[in-house]
Design a protein around this motif. Structure first.
Motif, PDB file in Angstrom:
ATOM      1  N   TYR A   1      -8.853   0.969   4.689  1.00 12.05           N
ATOM      2  CA  TYR A   1      -7.650   0.814   5.493  1.00 12.05           C
ATOM      3  C   TYR A   1      -6.610  -0.093   4.851  1.00 12.05           C
ATOM      4  CZ  TYR A   1     -10.090   3.272   9.148  1.00 12.05           C
ATOM      5  OH  TYR A   1     -10.741   4.244   9.862  1.00 12.05           O
ATOM      6  N   TYR A   2      -5.368   0.111   5.298  1.00 14.33           N
ATOM      7  CA  TYR A   2      -4.235  -0.710   4.885  1.00 14.33           C
ATOM      8  C   TYR A   2      -3.472  -1.162   6.123  1.00 14.33           C
ATOM      9  CZ  TYR A   2      -4.653   1.386   0.225  1.00 14.33           C
ATOM     10  OH  TYR A   2      -5.101   1.804  -0.997  1.00 14.33           O
ATOM     11  N   SER A   3      -2.954  -2.382   6.064  1.00 13.22           N
ATOM     12  CA  SER A   3      -1.976  -2.812   7.056  1.00 13.22           C
ATOM     13  C   SER A   3      -0.606  -2.430   6.522  1.00 13.22           C
ATOM     14  CB  SER A   3      -2.057  -4.322   7.283  1.00 13.22           C
ATOM     15  OG  SER A   3      -3.230  -4.641   7.996  1.00 13.22           O
TER      16      SER A   3
ATOM     17  N   THR B   1       3.774  -6.579  11.209  1.00 19.87           N
ATOM     18  CA  THR B   1       2.619  -6.132  10.434  1.00 19.87           C
ATOM     19  C   THR B   1       1.776  -5.282  11.368  1.00 19.87           C
ATOM     20  OG1 THR B   1       2.612  -8.117   9.040  1.00 19.87           O
ATOM     21  CG2 THR B   1       0.544  -6.866   9.197  1.00 19.87           C
ATOM     22  N   ILE B   2       1.530  -4.064  10.968  1.00 15.90           N
ATOM     23  CA  ILE B   2       0.711  -3.158  11.763  1.00 15.90           C
ATOM     24  C   ILE B   2      -0.665  -3.140  11.105  1.00 15.90           C
ATOM     25  CG2 ILE B   2       0.405  -0.806  12.600  1.00 15.90           C
ATOM     26  CD1 ILE B   2       3.852  -1.859  11.653  1.00 15.90           C
ATOM     27  N   GLU B   3      -1.596  -3.859  11.730  1.00 19.00           N
ATOM     28  CA  GLU B   3      -2.934  -4.005  11.171  1.00 19.00           C
ATOM     29  C   GLU B   3      -3.653  -2.659  11.106  1.00 19.00           C
ATOM     30  OE1 GLU B   3      -4.329  -6.787   9.928  1.00 19.00           O
ATOM     31  OE2 GLU B   3      -2.541  -7.971  10.405  1.00 19.00           O
ATOM     32  N   ASN B   4      -4.222  -2.376   9.961  1.00 19.80           N
ATOM     33  CA  ASN B   4      -5.015  -1.148   9.766  1.00 19.80           C
ATOM     34  C   ASN B   4      -4.275   0.101  10.218  1.00 19.80           C
ATOM     35  OD1 ASN B   4      -7.340  -2.590   8.736  1.00 19.80           O
ATOM     36  ND2 ASN B   4      -7.599  -3.334  10.823  1.00 19.80           N
ATOM     37  N   GLY B   5      -2.986   0.170   9.902  1.00 21.31           N
ATOM     38  CA  GLY B   5      -2.152   1.282  10.341  1.00 21.31           C
ATOM     39  C   GLY B   5      -2.205   2.517   9.461  1.00 21.31           C
ATOM     40  N   ALA B   6      -2.938   2.425   8.338  1.00 22.49           N
ATOM     41  CA  ALA B   6      -3.053   3.559   7.426  1.00 22.49           C
ATOM     42  C   ALA B   6      -4.450   3.564   6.834  1.00 22.49           C
ATOM     43  CB  ALA B   6      -2.004   3.458   6.322  1.00 22.49           C
ATOM     44  N   TRP B   7      -4.895   4.746   6.404  1.00 21.91           N
ATOM     45  CA  TRP B   7      -6.233   4.826   5.820  1.00 21.91           C
ATOM     46  C   TRP B   7      -6.274   5.867   4.712  1.00 21.91           C
ATOM     47  CZ3 TRP B   7      -4.807   7.234  10.234  1.00 21.91           C
ATOM     48  CH2 TRP B   7      -5.130   8.582  10.375  1.00 21.91           C
TER      49      TRP B   7
ATOM     50  N   MET C   1       3.949   2.075  -1.864  1.00 27.86           N
ATOM     51  CA  MET C   1       2.705   1.323  -1.685  1.00 27.86           C
ATOM     52  C   MET C   1       2.948  -0.174  -1.507  1.00 27.86           C
ATOM     53  SD  MET C   1       0.286   3.558  -1.452  1.00 27.86           S
ATOM     54  CE  MET C   1      -1.226   2.601  -1.633  1.00 27.86           C
ATOM     55  N   ALA C   2       4.130  -0.675  -1.852  1.00 30.77           N
ATOM     56  CA  ALA C   2       4.449  -2.096  -1.642  1.00 30.77           C
ATOM     57  C   ALA C   2       4.474  -2.437  -0.154  1.00 30.77           C
ATOM     58  CB  ALA C   2       5.787  -2.438  -2.291  1.00 30.77           C
ATOM     59  N   PHE C   3       4.625  -1.426   0.712  1.00 33.36           N
ATOM     60  CA  PHE C   3       4.604  -1.646   2.166  1.00 33.36           C
ATOM     61  C   PHE C   3       3.186  -1.755   2.715  1.00 33.36           C
ATOM     62  CE2 PHE C   3       8.758   0.512   1.729  1.00 33.36           C
ATOM     63  CZ  PHE C   3       9.566  -0.392   2.404  1.00 33.36           C
ATOM     64  N   LEU C   4       2.191  -1.444   1.895  1.00 33.16           N
ATOM     65  CA  LEU C   4       0.804  -1.420   2.361  1.00 33.16           C
ATOM     66  C   LEU C   4      -0.006  -2.535   1.726  1.00 33.16           C
ATOM     67  CD1 LEU C   4       0.082   2.415   2.172  1.00 33.16           C
ATOM     68  CD2 LEU C   4       1.069   1.100   4.054  1.00 33.16           C
ATOM     69  N   GLU C   5      -0.861  -3.145   2.532  1.00 29.27           N
ATOM     70  CA  GLU C   5      -1.754  -4.194   2.046  1.00 29.27           C
ATOM     71  C   GLU C   5      -3.172  -3.845   2.452  1.00 29.27           C
ATOM     72  OE1 GLU C   5      -2.356  -8.688   3.340  1.00 29.27           O
ATOM     73  OE2 GLU C   5      -0.518  -8.378   2.166  1.00 29.27           O
ATOM     74  N   ARG C   6      -4.056  -3.751   1.478  1.00 36.56           N
ATOM     75  CA  ARG C   6      -5.448  -3.379   1.717  1.00 36.56           C
ATOM     76  C   ARG C   6      -6.116  -4.392   2.639  1.00 36.56           C
ATOM     77  NH1 ARG C   6      -8.610   0.094  -1.557  1.00 36.56           N
ATOM     78  NH2 ARG C   6     -10.695   0.139  -0.718  1.00 36.56           N
TER      79      ARG C   6
END
Length: 114
Positions: free
Chosen positions: A70-72, A79-85, A50-55
């Motif tokens: 979403y998370y970048s 930085t992949i903006e909104n690359g995970a949800w 989770m350290a790779f993800l930023e809300r």
């Protein structure tokens, strides 16, 4: 569950990679299939770095799954903006995906069975 959505255990071990790093690896992933869309792999939060993800502030609503947050993805090269949800409070029909995160597979993010 909505008739057009199916959730099952994703067979095998699944991984997410980005920027040369392994972001997630799981043998407990779920596969969500929804008519008209490609199947999506949902990873348990405990199997994700989770350290790779930023809300982010992005929020969308699906009438069948509920509200998505979403998370970048933060890796050493991009930085992949909104690359995970995630659906933190999914509808009862898809309650299994609570505490799971899905990733958009792109040129910068790979989601694959290993």
């Amino acid at each position: 569950m909505a008739d057009h959505i199916r959730i099952r255990r994703a067979e095998g071990v699944w991984t997410v990679r980005s920027g040369g790093a392994v972001l997630a690896e799981s043998s407990n992933a779920l596969e969500l299939s929804e008519d008209g869309y490609p199947a999506i792999i949902y990873f348990p939060r405990g199997d994700i770095g989770m350290a790779f993800l930023e809300r982010t502030d992005k929020v969308t609503t699906c009438p069948h799954k509920g509200q998505a947050n979403y998370y970048s993805i933060m890796n050493r090269s991009a930085t992949i903006e909104n690359g995970a949800w995630t659906y933190e409070n999914p509808t009862e029909a898809v309650a299994e995906i609570k505490d799971h995160v899905a990733f958009y597979a792109t040129d910068e993010v790979t989601v694959e069975r290993i």
